[in-house]
Motif scaffolding. Structure first.
Motif, PDB file in Angstrom:
ATOM      1  N   ARG A  96      -0.039  -1.792   0.130  1.00 18.07           N
ATOM      2  CA  ARG A  96      -0.310  -0.512  -0.534  1.00 18.07           C
ATOM      3  C   ARG A  96      -1.710  -0.560  -1.156  1.00 18.07           C
ATOM      4  N   ARG A 110      -4.394   5.293  -5.947  1.00 21.28           N
ATOM      5  CA  ARG A 110      -3.684   6.374  -5.251  1.00 21.28           C
ATOM      6  C   ARG A 110      -4.448   7.692  -5.402  1.00 21.28           C
ATOM      7  N   ARG A 166       0.271   2.797   7.260  1.00 15.72           N
ATOM      8  CA  ARG A 166       0.742   3.123   5.918  1.00 15.72           C
ATOM      9  C   ARG A 166      -0.340   3.847   5.125  1.00 15.72           C
ATOM     10  N   THR A 167      -1.571   3.396   5.257  1.00 12.30           N
ATOM     11  CA  THR A 167      -2.677   4.005   4.508  1.00 12.30           C
ATOM     12  C   THR A 167      -2.898   5.448   4.954  1.00 12.30           C
ATOM     13  N   THR A 214      -0.097   7.581   3.554  1.00  8.99           N
ATOM     14  CA  THR A 214      -0.266   7.852   2.121  1.00  8.99           C
ATOM     15  C   THR A 214      -1.305   8.944   1.902  1.00  8.99           C
TER      16      THR A 214
END
Length: 895
Positions: free
Chosen positions: A657, A661, A682-683, A686
């Motif tokens: 992660r 954010r 995943r990036t 997100t």
């Protein structure tokens, strides 16, 4: 048919006043054949137009190179015209005839050739005055004139006249450079303006950037000096071979002029009653004029014109004259622009015209100037009272759409007014259009943001008391600017100033030319005066971009020391030489995730700074390899690897992660390839989640916005990129369009949804940074891309990405090799793609969502497609092509 056309020398057609000892030649090839490649060329340079006195002949050179062929003949002499021509042979065995003849002309090849002296019409106590001053001199010519040139510059700005006629059409000369280190001079052909017998040369000088007000919020003046001055050297050659030189010296005389006041930010006051008829003509009575002073100046700072001159480009007539709710009489030109108003007026002696300039009207429809801060943007003209009088200001420019008439004799008519659009004289080389009219207006706004802010230096805005060459703004927009206009010479000149203003430790000032350094101690926001990440990186990103678009290795050679010094500055200030977590940074400037009352986005400075450190180091390594500096290449490649690893250890958790954010954090790590491969999906997801959490909108600022759509489309999220681009509510690009914008705003909500304004302290409505989306229109919607391995569009990558609600899109681009055209359209169940590839280039075309078996080639021969991950691809040569294939697979993906 094989033809050589559009031959140029140092990007220019028939330039005069070159100072380079090894000028470079380029040409474009025309052919009615397909798959044409130049196999050889022959280039000649001669002292005469008939090529009887050839000084350099390359002979037949077996090469496909047709861009930036460097002169390698005998040393060039000053003040000489040289002629050149080229012929080529192609891969079909065809040989062209000689091209049309071009020429270039040298200026002073050595500063020791200056005989003139700087003369000033101002006393030592006039530093706080902004008057325009007259200068004049008479001289006698005693023969028939064959060749006559003026080489001129000023400390301040100048206009020059010969026998009453304005010399040249350049504006705001000599332009803005770091004057004490680099001062441009201009070359003018005055052969047709001189006569046998008595002649007169006259000039007007004004404060300009040299001694006028700069950086209004810190109130700097006399930055480079407190007295304007003029330097003129005139060379006359007679037909009998004699030469005569006329120079500025103690014999010139000076006087006050009708320009009572002229300032970049504040405008001009001109009293026509003070005009002296015939002041720049022979036999004028100047007995009341006073003697000039000669001042010392380091002549080694003088350089021939490097950048493109600023010139009048367009004239725009008003669309209406309105009366505001407050009763103000306001002219609407329908377009936010940079320049000034030209007007014609009739009245009595002493009557006045007073104009004020603004970009927008407020929510009630009244004239709005609060966002100008201290800039007055005011023109005052006092009539002499004869027949119709026409006026344009001399040493100022305004940013405006609306003009308030504060005073005027009689009833004004809009027929008597025109807006004069000025900008550096760059050639328009790119066009874009599509089926979405709001998107077309956005592109229009991007183009006008460029026009308004490329006035000798890449400024942030053209209206308030700033107008400075902010490095961050320039680097985020440079790629878009290169798609729209040929900016090579414009940026080359500016980057040379960046190099000389760079600190000894490698730090890069926030603005170039640097007028802020050492003067920000009282600024409430900025805590140091140089070297923010994303801003200082202009030292690396800008020359690299120019190289990519124009295949200009010289810009890399010239800037390499500067590029390297910037990386070494960061390394010296980074933790362990790797993580840059010190100093002041603008961060993701004006991002919407900033805290209330802050301009700084939520993405931490150490993440942004280290990300750009990695990116710029990677570029430097590539540059070192191109230049053959293999030891540097290995060193900076190794440094880049270390930065990437340290970045991943610092900012990614063990589970993959990204610890920060924000949208911009995710955009930068994806754009600069800082994500471990196993965490990329995943990036990306997100980032999509962060956009969804903001109701499908962006929250990015200056550093995240240029890349966000690229990151999405490059990672299989083209649909989401289109969705972001085509949003019409706040915050979005099209929100501004829907609010009536004709240029790009500094703030996403410069005008808020309820019609009120963002804080007046920093709210430009002509600020190109967010216009950086323009490169996505070219590179992704239409799919026109530079191949990094074959820069300058020698090898073109065409990879269109249809999407959104668009049914067609097209772009045209005039590369160094010729016209490139790409379009796609959807209709009748098919996608149709048209392309044109110029001779002497090749292209890789990737047709999206296509199967090689289903592609029908309507125009173009010998095209063999193979299936690939993105559809079907083929290598094609020069010529025009049309491909059609079924829409089915594309629709399935879109849905």
């Amino acid at each position: 048919m094989l033809k050589v056309s559009d031959i140029t020398c140092e990007y220019q057609k028939n330039p005069i006043g070159l100072g380079t000892k090894k000028p470079r030649f380029s040409w474009i090839i025309e052919s009615d054949m397909q798959n044409v490649i130049q196999m050889s060329y022959r280039l000649q340079v001669s002292l005469d137009e008939k090529f009887k006195n050839i000084i350099w002949d390359t002979g037949v050179i077996n090469s496909s190179k047709s861009v930036h062929i460097e002169y390698d003949g005998p040393d060039l002499r000053s003040f000489r015209r040289y002629f050149y021509r080229v012929k080529i042979m192609d891969n079909y065995g065809q040989e062209s005839v000689w091209s049309d003849i071009g020429y270039f002309e040298t200026a002073l090849m050595d500063t020791s050739e200056w005989k003139a002296k700087f003369i000033t019409p101002e006393s030592e106590d006039e530093g706080n005055l902004s008057k325009g001053k007259y200068l004049r001199h008479e001289f006698v010519l005693d023969g028939e004139i064959d060749f006559a040139r003026i080489y001129a510059t000023a400390l301040g700005m100048y206009e020059i006249y010969i026998n009453g006629k304005r010399v040249g059409d350049d504006l705001l000369t000599p332009g803005w450079t770091s004057y004490k280190k680099r001062l441009q001079y201009q070359t003018y052909d005055i052969t047709d303006l001189l006569v046998k017998g008595v002649n007169a040369v006259g000039a007007i000088v004004g404060a300009g950037w040299y001694k006028g007000d700069l950086a209004g919020w810190i109130g700097r003046r006399n930055v480079y000096g407190s007295r304007t001055a003029l330097l003129v050297q005139m060379l006359i050659r007679y037909t009998d071979g004699r030469e005569q030189i006329i120079v500025t010296d103690e014999t010139w005389k000076a006087s006050d002029s009708p320009i009572l006041y002229s300032e970049i930010y504040h405008g001009e006051i001109y009293d026509a009653r003070l005009e002296q008829s015939g002041w720049n003509l022979p036999n004028f009575d100047d007995n009341s004029w006073y003697a000039v002073d000669v001042i010392n100046w380091d002549m080694s700072t003088l350089i021939p014109q490097e950048g493109l001159p600023v010139r009048r480009q367009e004239f725009i007539k008003p669309i209406s004259m309105i009366i505001t709710p407050k009763g103000e009489k306001v002219i609407d030109f329908g377009q936010n622009l940079a320049g000034w108003v030209k007007f014609t007026v009739r009245g009595k002696c002493g009557d006045k015209v007073v104009l004020k300039h603004a970009e927008v009207l407020d929510s009630e429809g009244n004239f709005y100037t609060e966002n100008l801060r201290s800039a007055k943007q005011r023109i005052e003209y006092i009539l002499k009272g004869y027949d119709a009088e026409t006026f344009e200001p001399h040493f100022t420019f305004q940013g405006f759409r609306y003009v308030k008439i504060e005073e005027y004799p009689g009833e004004p008519s809009i027929d008597d007014f025109a807006a004069v659009v000025i900008h550096s004289d760059m050639k328009r080389i790119g066009k874009f259009t599509c089926s979405n009219e709001l998107l077309n207006q956005l592109y229009h706004n991007i183009v006008w943001g460029l026009k308004s802010n490329f006035i000798d230096v890449p400024t942030d805005c053209p209206q308030r008391d700033e107008r400075l060459g902010w490095t961050g703004d320039a680097q985020v927009f440079i790629e878009t600017s290169c798609f729209i206009m040929n900016t090579a010479l414009f940026f080359r000149k500016w980057l040379h100033d960046l190099k000389v203003d760079q600190l000894k430790n490698g730090g890069v000032p926030f603005v170039i030319p640097d007028v802020l350094g050492g003067h920000l101690e009282n600024d409430k926001l900025i805590r140091q005066d140089h070297s923010s990440s994303g801003w200082g990186d202009a030292a690396v990103i800008c020359p690299w971009t120019i190289y990519q678009f124009y295949d200009d290795v010289n810009i890399l050679k010239e800037q390499y020391g500067s590029m390297k010094s910037w990386i070494e500055y960061i390394r010296a200030n980074a933790r362990d030489g790797i993580i840059w977590d010190s100093g002041f940074h603008f961060g993701d400037w004006l991002a919407l995730d900033a805290k209330e009352g802050s301009y700084l986005g939520a993405t931490p400075n150490d993440l942004i700074a280290t990300a750009f450190y990695a990116y710029s180091t990677e570029i430097l390594a590539k540059t070192a390899k191109i230049l053959g500096n293999l030891s540097d290449y290995e060193e900076y490649l190794n440094l880049h690897d270390k930065i990437v690893k340290a970045f991943q250890d610092e900012f990614f958790t063990p589970s993959g992660r990204l610890a920060v954010r924000t949208q911009t954090a995710h955009v930068l790590v994806l754009m600069f390839n800082l994500v471990p491969d196993k965490y990329r999906a995943r990036t990306i997801q997100t980032l999509i989640d962060l956009i969804d959490e903001n109701n499908g909108h962006l929250t990015t600022g200056f550093l995240g916005t240029p890349y966000i759509c690229h990151v999405l489309s490059n990672n299989g999220k083209t649909k989401e990129a289109y969705s972001l681009l085509l949003k019409e509510d706040y915050p979005s690009w099209l929100y501004q369009v829907k609010k009536g914008a004709t240029t790009v705003w500094e703030h996403w909500d410069g005008i808020k949804p309820d019609g009120t304004m963002w804080s007046a302290d920093m709210n430009s409505f002509n600020h190109y940074a967010y216009g950086s989306i323009g490169s996505w229109l070219y590179r992704e919607i239409v799919g026109l891309n530079v191949d990094p391995e074959a820069p300058g569009f020698k090898h073109i990558i065409i990879k269109p990405k249809p999407g959104g609600d668009l049914t067609y899109a097209e772009a045209e681009y005039l590369s160094a090799y010729g016209r490139i055209f790409v379009s796609w359209s959807i209709g009748g169940g098919d996608i149709t793609i048209d392309v044109a590839i110029p001779p002497n280039t090749k292209a890789k075309i990737i047709l999206p969502h296509a199967s090689s078996e289903a592609i029908e080639t309507i125009r173009g021969v010998n095209v063999h497609f193979e299936n690939c991950n993105d559809g079907a691809e083929a290598e094609i040569g020069s010529g025009t092509y049309k491909f059609i294939y079924p829409l089915t697979k594309f629709l399935a993906i879109e849905n």
